[in-house]
Design an enzyme around this catalytic site. Structure first.
Site, PDB file in Angstrom:
ATOM      1  N   TYR A   6      77.952  92.545 -75.194  1.00 53.10           N
ATOM      2  CA  TYR A   6      79.122  91.669 -75.076  1.00 53.10           C
ATOM      3  C   TYR A   6      80.430  92.408 -75.309  1.00 53.10           C
ATOM      4  O   TYR A   6      81.505  91.816 -75.276  1.00 53.10           O
ATOM      5  CB  TYR A   6      78.985  90.458 -76.002  1.00 53.10           C
ATOM      6  CG  TYR A   6      77.686  89.745 -75.747  1.00 53.10           C
ATOM      7  CD1 TYR A   6      77.261  89.534 -74.425  1.00 53.10           C
ATOM      8  CD2 TYR A   6      76.847  89.334 -76.776  1.00 53.10           C
ATOM      9  CE1 TYR A   6      76.041  88.929 -74.157  1.00 53.10           C
ATOM     10  CE2 TYR A   6      75.637  88.726 -76.516  1.00 53.10           C
ATOM     11  CZ  TYR A   6      75.233  88.525 -75.201  1.00 53.10           C
ATOM     12  OH  TYR A   6      74.029  87.940 -74.923  1.00 53.10           O
ATOM     13  N   ILE A   7      80.321  93.692 -75.539  1.00 54.20           N
ATOM     14  CA  ILE A   7      81.539  94.475 -75.719  1.00 54.20           C
ATOM     15  C   ILE A   7      82.319  94.514 -74.400  1.00 54.20           C
ATOM     16  O   ILE A   7      83.519  94.759 -74.394  1.00 54.20           O
ATOM     17  CB  ILE A   7      81.210  95.885 -76.236  1.00 54.20           C
ATOM     18  CG1 ILE A   7      82.374  96.405 -77.087  1.00 54.20           C
ATOM     19  CG2 ILE A   7      80.911  96.851 -75.122  1.00 54.20           C
ATOM     20  CD1 ILE A   7      82.023  97.594 -77.937  1.00 54.20           C
ATOM     21  N   HIS A  20      70.466  91.723 -74.562  1.00 48.33           N
ATOM     22  CA  HIS A  20      70.342  92.054 -75.987  1.00 48.33           C
ATOM     23  C   HIS A  20      69.750  93.431 -76.178  1.00 48.33           C
ATOM     24  O   HIS A  20      69.303  93.782 -77.257  1.00 48.33           O
ATOM     25  CB  HIS A  20      69.489  91.011 -76.719  1.00 48.33           C
ATOM     26  CG  HIS A  20      70.133  89.670 -76.749  1.00 48.33           C
ATOM     27  ND1 HIS A  20      70.001  88.770 -75.725  1.00 48.33           N
ATOM     28  CD2 HIS A  20      70.946  89.078 -77.667  1.00 48.33           C
ATOM     29  CE1 HIS A  20      70.688  87.670 -76.003  1.00 48.33           C
ATOM     30  NE2 HIS A  20      71.277  87.835 -77.167  1.00 48.33           N
ATOM     31  N   GLN A  36      79.147  90.791 -81.572  1.00 53.02           N
ATOM     32  CA  GLN A  36      77.785  90.481 -82.010  1.00 53.02           C
ATOM     33  C   GLN A  36      76.708  91.363 -81.366  1.00 53.02           C
ATOM     34  O   GLN A  36      75.775  91.782 -82.037  1.00 53.02           O
ATOM     35  CB  GLN A  36      77.511  89.001 -81.753  1.00 53.02           C
ATOM     36  CG  GLN A  36      76.376  88.471 -82.588  1.00 53.02           C
ATOM     37  CD  GLN A  36      76.387  86.954 -82.654  1.00 53.02           C
ATOM     38  OE1 GLN A  36      76.075  86.275 -81.682  1.00 53.02           O
ATOM     39  NE2 GLN A  36      76.761  86.409 -83.804  1.00 53.02           N
TER      40      GLN A  36
END
Ligand SMILES: Cc1ncc(C[n+]2csc(CCOP(=O)(O)OP(=O)(O)O)c2C)c(N)n1
Ligand SMILES: [Mg+2]
Length: 813
Positions: A560-561, A601, A556
């Site tokens: 967060y990878i 983000h 997403q």
């Protein structure tokens, strides 16, 4: 021990012994187990005598594996770990000679077909590709996905291998592919894992995911009570996996969950009964199952790196001897009248000989080409010694090589190198011959050890022909996300095997609407929601891609990878290389990042990614049209790729190409997005807009910046477009929003070192990056954490100031 075995339904074409229990098939199982044990015993000695570097073997796990092999059928898959040599032998996928060839790191793919010597011993696989890189038929053979060493890393991929069966059974549009990939989804994905590896997070994530996906997986846990030296009590709550797994048990009401079985690792009939009854349900009903095999032993200890006497009590060691599964099976066969002790003694004697001879043949086959290379080198060195004034030194080097009985290629090359150093500057004809031979060996060794990081097949992504975007006068101007949406719609309609999956990808069509409306159009199996489980989203995609599907797996946010970077790196990125081109998983990973708000983000950890995923292509498009061009290219190719979309670009307006489903961008081709003559600014992604804004301001003070969007970081500028720009400007700024020394340093190395850009510079090269810390929240946080129009302006201006202070005086500080 359980009752005698009786034959079952014989119609299930067996792969191992199947479900028929003739005396012959039981004896065959026993002998495979026994031979495998001999291989382990000999293998360990081979390490201790220095012929092999490291040994990890399947002793103590043999009987469970011959039983498990009976449950396999052609078309099935395995994803397992380093204890599975007996399973491989029972399935007819590994000979004793091949086992030893891998122990010696034989780099010949015929002799060592699991990895051509690239993986250490006991890392198994089967060939899945034709010589031209296309998939071979998977339904008439058993398919073994290539093992990796990190504990539990076989699990995420296993989820995808299993899930593919469900898709093949339930998606009518895949019917045309079934001749190669599936018989009505009847294939089972078998997994194996050690008890201690079940303490890993991704074990639980995978078990949960497979339960949700209702995928036909049969997982065997080989429980020998330890993970190296650490016992179960320190690995697993209650020290008992069956107890903690019990919450996954299938509930009669919903039908969801697992069938759970527990059986002892020395109980041959019990193991056969368990595996055969378990697999029937998995295959027929697509209900996953776990077989927890307890009371397993490890007679030689964990590996050749240490002895288990250090951590196992005397009682435990005695118990392991008594409950050695081969000993127990032998007794059971005698008790059941399947064979007499004398018959088994004779068979064992023969099996010892068979194993020894296989070892000897594998060693000789491994040595033969190297000895030949050594002989050739010795001949050339002798010739050189005779011709050279430095003959004595060359003779010494030659003798040293000659004296090494088991010289390796590195020893041969080191001797050649030493002789060339000793004769530097001489002109003897023997030198030319030696150099030519050395070059030829380097080429051959490049193929042996370094080939196949990326595809070199006719379908390679690098060979996909570009197709320019076409715009009509009435082409609509849309939001960026709508451009992507049109691209994905076209891909889903054109390729029935494209499957999109990820968190919020299904019902709402991803958090930025790239897939909006597409689940309604193509159904929930083509455009799927997943749980929050990045590691198994990627693993699921890897397994699916190995079975002919083309997953677009979404992470997403780029930040967060990190959750799945390990599996991207260890499994996906290495797959083609670690099998020397025998397997592939052309997964497309989609994510979004660089800029939005807040620490998690708007990160852009590109160097961290780049440095860990060599083997994937990494695309960093500046807008959604470019992103679409890369998706279309990757879908035509057979390499895995990662596309990082610009997170704050979904609502920016872009013109929709008329051929949104067909237009394709070449990988490794930068684009000059603004021409200029003074300074080259090399950047990518969201920074392109900032560089263009700054360039406009710089033009107002008489500085013409050339802005280049590199577009893909892997591969990087294959045709040297950037150095061409440096020839004109002689000055360069590498700009991005990674940390200092991150991907900007990578770009600098590529341009200055590999492309020779250094020679064209009149000013010191510079980088401008984000700060070392994560980006602060809010617009001001972003402004003071990341490069912005003003800081880019100043960086470029200072380069110009250095070369002409009078024309470009510093006026802002
Ligand atoms: C991620 C990771 N951590 C540590 C290791 C080192 N290691 C290799 S095997 C092993 C123990 C595994 O025990 P278990 O899962 O019970 O399998 P067994 O060897 O007992 O069959 C460890 C810690 C590893 N390979 N990968
Ligand atoms: Mg263990």
């Amino acid at each position: 021990m359980s009752q005698p075995l009786t034959d079952r339904d014989a119609s299930t074409a067996p792969a191992g012994g199947g479900s028929q229990f003739t005396k012959e098939s039981i004896l065959r199982d026993y002998r495979i187990a026994f031979q495998s044990r001999q291989a382990s015993l000999i293998g360990r000695k081979e390490v201790f005598t220095g012929k092999a570097k490291f040994g990890i073997f399947g002793d103590g796990k043999e009987v469970a594996q011959v039983a498990m092999a009976r449950a396999f059928r052609p078309g099935d898959f395995r994803s397992g770990y380093y204890r599975d040599q007996t399973l491989m032998m029972a399935l007819g996928l590994l000979t004793l000679e091949q086992f030893f060839a891998q122990l010696y790191a034989d780099a010949d793919v015929e002799r060592e077909p699991c990895s051509a010597g690239r993986s250490m011993t006991a890392h198994f696989s089967t060939c899945m590709l034709e010589p031209d890189g296309r998939f071979r038929s998977q339904i008439d053979r058993i398919n073994v996905s290539a093992d990796v060493s990190p504990t539990a890393s076989q699990m995420p991929r296993l989820a995808g291998l299993a899930y593919a069966s469900r898709l093949y059974r339930e998606l009518p549009e895949l019917q045309a592919m079934t001749a190669t990939f599936s018989r009505n989804g009847d294939e089972v994905a078998f997994g194996t894992i050690g008890n201690a590896s079940c303490a890993e997070g991704m074990f639980w994530e995978s078990v949960n995911a497979v339960g949700v996906l209702r995928a036909p997986m049969l997982l065997a846990i080989w429980d020998d009570g330890y993970g190296i030296s650490v016992p179960n009590e320190l690995q697993i709550t209650k020290g008992d996996l069956s107890a903690v797994l019990s919450g996954f048990r299938r509930s009669p009401e919903s039908g969801q969950g697992y069938d759970l079985h527990t059986v002892k690792g020395w109980d041959y009939p019990g193991l056969c009964e368990t595996f055969l009854s378990a697999v029937q349900v998995v295959r027929r009903e697509h209900v996953p199952a776990i077989v927890h095999v307890t009371e397993m032993t490890q007679p030689q200890g964990h590996s050749t790196s240490g002895s288990h006497e250090r951590y196992k009590s005397r009682e435990r060691l005695e118990w392991e001897t008594e409950f050695d599964p081969i000993r127990k099976m032998r007794q059971w066969m005698i008790d059941q009248g399947i064979a007499t002790a004398a018959e088994l003694d004779a068979a064992q004697e023969e099996d010892r000989r068979i194993a020894r001879e296989a070892q000897r043949r594998a060693w000789e086959a491994f040595r033969a080409p190297i000895d030949e290379e050594k002989r050739t080198a010795l001949g050339m060195l002798g010739e050189l010694a005779a011709q050279s004034p430095a003959g004595e030194e060359v003779r010494r080097v030659r003798q040293e090589l000659e004296r090494q009985p088991a010289a390796l290629r590195r020893d041969v090359m080191a001797a050649v190198h030493a002789a060339l150093v000793a004769t530097a500057g001489e002109e003897a004809p023997a030198i030319r011959r030696l150099v030519d031979w050395k070059q030829e060996q380097m080429r051959l060794n490049e193929d042996r050890y370094n080939s196949d990081l990326y595809s070199d097949t006719p379908q390679a992504a690098l060979k996909v022909a570009p197709v320019p975007a076409v715009y009509e006068p009435d082409s609509p101007v849309l939001n960026g996300f709508e451009v992507l949406n049109a691209c994905f719609d076209a891909a889903l309609s054109r390729f029935p095997n494209v499957i999109a999956l990820g968190e919020d990808v299904g019902k709402i069509g991803d958090v930025n609407q790239g897939f909006a409306g597409l689940q309604a159009k193509y159904g929930p199996l083509r455009v799927s929601d997943t749980g929050i489980r990045e590691t198994t989203i990627i693993g699921q995609a890897i397994g699916m891609a190995m079975r002919g599907l083309r997953p677009i797996a979404e992470v997403q946010y780029l930040d967060y990878i990190l959750y799945c970077l390990q599996i991207l790196s260890d499994d996906l990125a290495t797959l083609r290389w670690r099998t020397k081109g025998l397997q592939k998983a052309p997964v497309i990973v989609r994510t979004r990042g660089h800029r939005l708000e807040g620490i998690w983000h708007s990160g852009s950890p590109m160097a961290g990614i780049l440095n860990l995923v060599r083997g994937l292509f990494v695309c960093v498009p500046r807008n959604m049209t470019q992103a679409a061009g890369f998706y279309n290219t990757l879908l035509e190719g057979d390499d895995p790729g990662l596309v990082v979309e610009v997170l704050n670009g979904y609502r920016l307006k872009e013109k929709l190409p008329a051929n949104i489903g067909e237009f394709r961008l070449s990988l490794g081709m930068p684009e000059v997005v603004r021409e200029g003559s003074h300074v080259t600014v090399v950047t990518y992604g969201a920074c392109c807009r900032i560089a263009l804004d700054a360039a406009q301001k710089l033009a107002e003070v008489g500085i013409e910046a050339e802005v280049i969007d590199v577009q893909t970081l892997l591969p990087f500028d294959l045709q040297g477009r950037i150095v061409e720009s440096l020839r004109k400007t002689n000055r360069v700024l590498f700009l991005d929003e990674d940390v200092p020394g991150g991907a900007s340093a990578y770009m600098m190395q590529q341009v200055l070192e590999l492309q020779g850009g250094f020679a064209w510079l009149d000013s010191a090269p510079r980088t401008l990056t984000a700060k070392e810390h994560r980006p602060s929240y809010g617009s001001d946080g972003d402004y003071f954490s990341k490069p912005n129009r003003e800081s880019v302006f100043e960086a470029v201006y200072e380069i110009m100031h250095e070369c002409d202070p009078a024309a470009f005086p510093i006026f802002y500080r």
